[in-house]
Design a protein around this motif. Structure first.
Motif, PDB file in Angstrom:
ATOM      1  N   CYS A 178       0.697  -1.072  -0.320  1.00  0.00           N
ATOM      2  CA  CYS A 178      -0.077   0.395  -0.453  1.00  0.00           C
ATOM      3  C   CYS A 178       1.107   1.166   0.296  1.00  0.00           C
ATOM      4  N   CYS A 236      -2.612   5.734  -1.604  1.00  0.00           N
ATOM      5  CA  CYS A 236      -2.813   6.390  -1.962  1.00  0.00           C
ATOM      6  C   CYS A 236      -4.555   7.275  -1.673  1.00  0.00           C
ATOM      7  N   GLY A 237      -4.946   6.239  -1.127  1.00  0.00           N
ATOM      8  CA  GLY A 237      -6.673   6.754  -0.973  1.00  0.00           C
ATOM      9  C   GLY A 237      -7.371   6.707  -2.264  1.00  0.00           C
ATOM     10  N   CYS A 291      -8.488   3.779  -2.793  1.00  0.00           N
ATOM     11  CA  CYS A 291      -9.678   2.647  -1.859  1.00  0.00           C
ATOM     12  C   CYS A 291     -10.718   3.399  -1.199  1.00  0.00           C
ATOM     13  N   CYS A 314      -7.139  -0.111  -6.675  1.00  0.00           N
ATOM     14  CA  CYS A 314      -5.675   0.294  -6.593  1.00  0.00           C
ATOM     15  C   CYS A 314      -4.724   0.220  -7.151  1.00  0.00           C
TER      16      CYS A 314
HETATM   17  S1  SF4 Z   1      -6.021   2.158  -2.828  1.00  0.00           S
HETATM   18 FE1  SF4 Z   1      -6.045   1.641  -0.685  1.00  0.00          FE
HETATM   19  S2  SF4 Z   1      -4.976   0.121  -0.417  1.00  0.00           S
HETATM   20 FE2  SF4 Z   1      -4.647   0.463  -2.598  1.00  0.00          FE
HETATM   21  S3  SF4 Z   1      -2.495   1.462  -2.631  1.00  0.00           S
HETATM   22 FE3  SF4 Z   1      -3.618   3.308  -1.930  1.00  0.00          FE
HETATM   23  S4  SF4 Z   1      -4.822   3.324  -0.324  1.00  0.00           S
HETATM   24 FE4  SF4 Z   1      -2.984   1.618  -0.687  1.00  0.00          FE
END
Ligand code: SF4
Lengths: 474, 282
Positions: free
Chosen positions: A314, A317-318, A320, A374
């Motif tokens: 992870c 990045c936010g 999700c 993701c």
């Molecule tokens: S989408 Fe969610 S789980 Fe995937 S890298 Fe970004 S914060 Fe992490």
């Protein structure tokens, strides 16, 4: 931070009834997902980039010890120090000791989720220091004594009116009647105050988006430039980072950066991307005299090699969160601890244990949108399900649900019994519901009928009708 | 019995359309096992019959093994793997001898196709049977288009409709274009896409009764979009989502019908009232 994940259901109910919060969430939804989509559409090789990012992280995690030690050697060679901290206590204590050593009073902070994880502000304040958050969102929630509700936009749950209110309540020496209805006015006010903090700070604490093993550098991305002032102006800089943040090379860091901003905010690159290596050198004009990196484990090494190892890819990045329909409905605070949304529902039980957090993996429809977006292709739904399995295997879950599932399996595992039971059931319900075609209320089904009508079954099962029809055919 | 030959038609096919070529080389009819799904079996048999009709019209012989009950997903998603396996083993047995397994549900087909291999990962002795079943299992519209290369349905169905993509079908099986393609030539049917077509409706199996409030918020977002689109009919391929959406539309007093896409494609929508509606004249 004390976890409130065990009251998730109540937290969620309160969040759903909180009108300003719901308005903020509604505003938020139209933002990042749309921008992310546009940014990705402009980059045809995005999916290949995701594969590359995943491969980098997987390879690093497989040899994490080597890269961390390489990173440490490079930091030391550049004149810095590295502190290995097994848990939050150790990390807090190390930071406090360093601040004492620096004779610090005021401490500026750039946004750091690890800072939240180890509750560093509370610890610093208790030890007599004055920590000041310099990211605008973090500054606002620090004034309000709240936790971030999103990992990259910590104050996303607030309206500008709420922010103005907090500014008036805390910035007492400014004229009470000053206009604060425009975001720009609030920004100017915060800037003026933070400018002062930057100039007086003795220690600057930042997080890190990445650590680069081959150079010993730390990488920070922001859109406000506050992290740069936090790390260059004070006498001492402390970087707090968890161990999975390391990548082998500058090249690798560049790959991850290309994924990060696009996935997070739909930007090609954040406004500021800063690489920092060691303290100020002899001929440097600026920079801290002392440079420290805290490497925090706090449960992560236990995840390596297990079913949740992939979570360590992870990059925070936010995406999700931004795409999660449950997060969009209840916001970040309902999750009760530091990390909300799908990534939090996997990470929190891993970091602080399943006891008291088992609602998090359950409160998901497993719709799969998080995995779809993701950038690191983390199989979040699979891990949520794995946590449900772990909780179930250790006797978790409400008793009626466990009994219900056992009874269901007993019947569904015996087709003759299943036909008998279901045949009878649908006949009765079919008769009862025939006139209206649905039920507004049904004993035992209140979880459904509290908010929606329940369609009445047709009265005969498909299997019964099929047998009849085929009998007639023969 | 599946045979070992490379070109044998009983070998499960991954490549879309290859079955069409093989069909031309053989005279024998394909045997499709209908996985009815528990919701269709209990709540809405008309969907099952519509699926049979579509498959038979496409030239298949349809069998409905009596040993099937449920795919086991409710237990699997609750973390109860032992219970899930009990039920899943039955499915593996029941459909051993058919050429294909087709379900009028992306969720159940996804369970068999993508999650059975996970569920039985710790039972290597069963791996071959599980893999064979997974490979030959399809969601109904995907089977009709990807495997059998069926043309769009003919007929008339004058209504303003919208389509809800159920999560498992969409994200586990790639079902998106297939139902829309099959609907594309129905005279009078106009399909308006809603912005949240791909967003979860909040059903999520037991989620919708365990987290009722959150689920209601989610389905409301969907229902708001449907109402704004002006559609008078919501179509989809999964009974769970459709019951959830229909139930909320009805609770909010909105006059929008909800149906499984198979009924419309099979031209059998007149055989049963829309979901949650009654055919009893007051
Ligand atoms: S989408 Fe969610 S789980 Fe995937 S890298 Fe970004 S914060 Fe992490």
């Amino acid at each position: 931070m004390q976890s409130k994940a065990h009251t998730f259901t109540a937290n969620a109910r309160a969040a759903l009834a909180d009108e300003p919060l719901q308005a903020a969430l509604a505003r938020f939804q139209g933002g990042f997902p749309v921008k992310r989509r546009a940014a990705i559409d402009r980059l045809p090789e995005f999916d290949a980039l995701r594969d590359a990012g995943k491969a980098i992280k997987d390879a690093t995690l497989a040899n994490l010890d080597i890269y961390l030690e390489q990173f440490e050697a490079k930091v030391i060679a550049a004149g810095g120090h590295v502190h290995w901290c097994e848990d939050a206590d150790a990390a807090r204590q190390t930071v406090i000791d360093l601040c004492r050593e620096a004779g610090a009073k005021t401490i500026t902070k750039a946004k750091s989720m690890i800072g939240e994880e180890i509750a560093i502000n509370e610890a610093l304040a208790a030890a007599g220091f004055t920590p000041i958050e310099t990211d605008l969102g973090e500054y606002i929630i620090q004034l309000r004594d709240e936790a971030p509700s999103h990992i990259i936009v910590p104050a996303v749950h607030l309206s500008k009116e709420q922010v103005a209110e907090s500014f008036r309540a805390h910035h007492r020496d400014l004229p009470a009647e000053r206009p604060l209805s425009e975001p720009q006015a609030m920004l100017d006010e915060a800037r003026a105050i933070l400018r002062q903090a930057f100039l007086t700070a003795d220690v600057g604490i930042t997080g890190a988006n990445m650590l680069i093993a081959e150079t010993g550098s730390t990488v920070l991305v922001t859109n406000e430039g506050n992290a740069d002032l936090t790390q260059t102006l004070p006498r001492m800089q402390i970087v707090i980072a968890s161990i999975e943040k390391v990548v082998p090379t500058l090249e690798d860091a560049a790959t991850v950066l290309r994924l990060l901003a696009r996935s997070a905010t739909g930007q090609e690159l954040s406004v500021y991307t800063t690489f920092t290596t060691g303290p100020k050198r002899g001929d440097d004009l600026d920079g801290p005299a002392a440079f420290h990196v805290i490497l925090l484990d706090n449960g992560r090494s236990r995840m390596l090699g297990g079913p949740f190892a992939e979570m360590l890819r992870c990059i925070r990045c936010g995406a999700c969160l931004n795409h999660c329909p449950v997060y969009s409905a209840v916001g970040g605070h309902a999750y009760g601890w530091v990390y909300p949304g799908p990534m939090g529902s996997v990470l929190t039980p891993n970091l602080i244990g399943l006891a008291g957090t088992s609602d998090l993996p359950n409160a998901s429809t497993l719709c799969g949108r998080c995995e779809e977006v993701c950038p690191m292709r983390i199989p979040l739904p699979r891990m949520l399900r794995q946590l449900r399995q772990d909780a179930f295997a250790s006797g978790g879950g409400p008793k009626p649900m466990r009994a219900g599932l056992a009874a269901w399996a007993f019947v569904a595992g015996r087709p003759w019994l299943y036909r008998l039971a279901t045949g009878l059931g649908v006949r009765i319900l079919g008769l009862l519901g025939r006139r209206h075609g649905r039920f507004r209320r049904l004993p035992g089904a209140s979880g459904w009928t509290a908010v929606r009508d329940l369609p009445a079954p047709a009265g005969r099962t498909f299997q019964a009708l099929w047998t009849e029809r085929n009998g007639a055919r023969r | 019995m599946p045979c070992a030959s490379d070109t044998c038609r009983h070998r499960p096919l991954i490549q879309p359309g290859v079955q069409v070529i093989l069909n031309r080389m053989h005279d024998e009819q394909l045997t499709v096992g209908l996985f009815v799904t528990c919701l269709v079996d209990l709540m809405r048999p008309s969907v099952g019959f519509a699926a049979v009709k579509l498959l038979e019209n496409a030239g298949c012989r349809v069998v409905v093994p009596a040993q099937q009950t449920c795919c086991g997903q409710p237990a699997f998603n609750s973390g109860a793997s032992v219970e899930a396996k009990t039920v899943a083993r039955q499915v593996i047995e029941a459909f051993r001898d058919v050429d294909y397994v087709v379900a009028p549900s992306g969720s159940c087909a996804g369970m068999i196709k993508t999650h059975y291999p996970e569920l039985f990962a710790d039972e290597p002795a069963r791996a071959a049977a599980v893999a064979a079943l997974a490979a030959k299992t399809y969601e109904l519209t995907s089977f009709l288009v990807d495997v059998l290369r069926q043309k769009p349905a003919a007929g008339t169905y004058p209504v303003a409709a919208t389509y809800h993509d159920s999560c498992s079908g969409l994200r586990e099986l790639g079902v998106k274009a297939q139902p829309r393609y099959l609907l594309s030539k129905l005279e009078g049917l106009s399909l308006t896409e809603i912005p949240s077509a791909e967003t979860c409706c909040g059903f999520g199996g037991l989620f919708c009764v365990k987290y009722t409030d959150i689920s209601a918020k989610m389905v409301d977002a969907k229902v708001d979009d449907i109402a704004a689109s002006g559609a008078k009919l919501v179509l989809g391929g999964d009974m769970g989502c459709l019951m959830n959406i229909a139930g909320r539309l009805q609770r909010r007093g909105l006059a929008v019908e909800v149906r499984h896409v198979a009924e419309v494609l099979a031209g059998s929508a007149d055989d049963a009232p829309a979901i949650g509606e009654s055919d009893v004249r007051p």
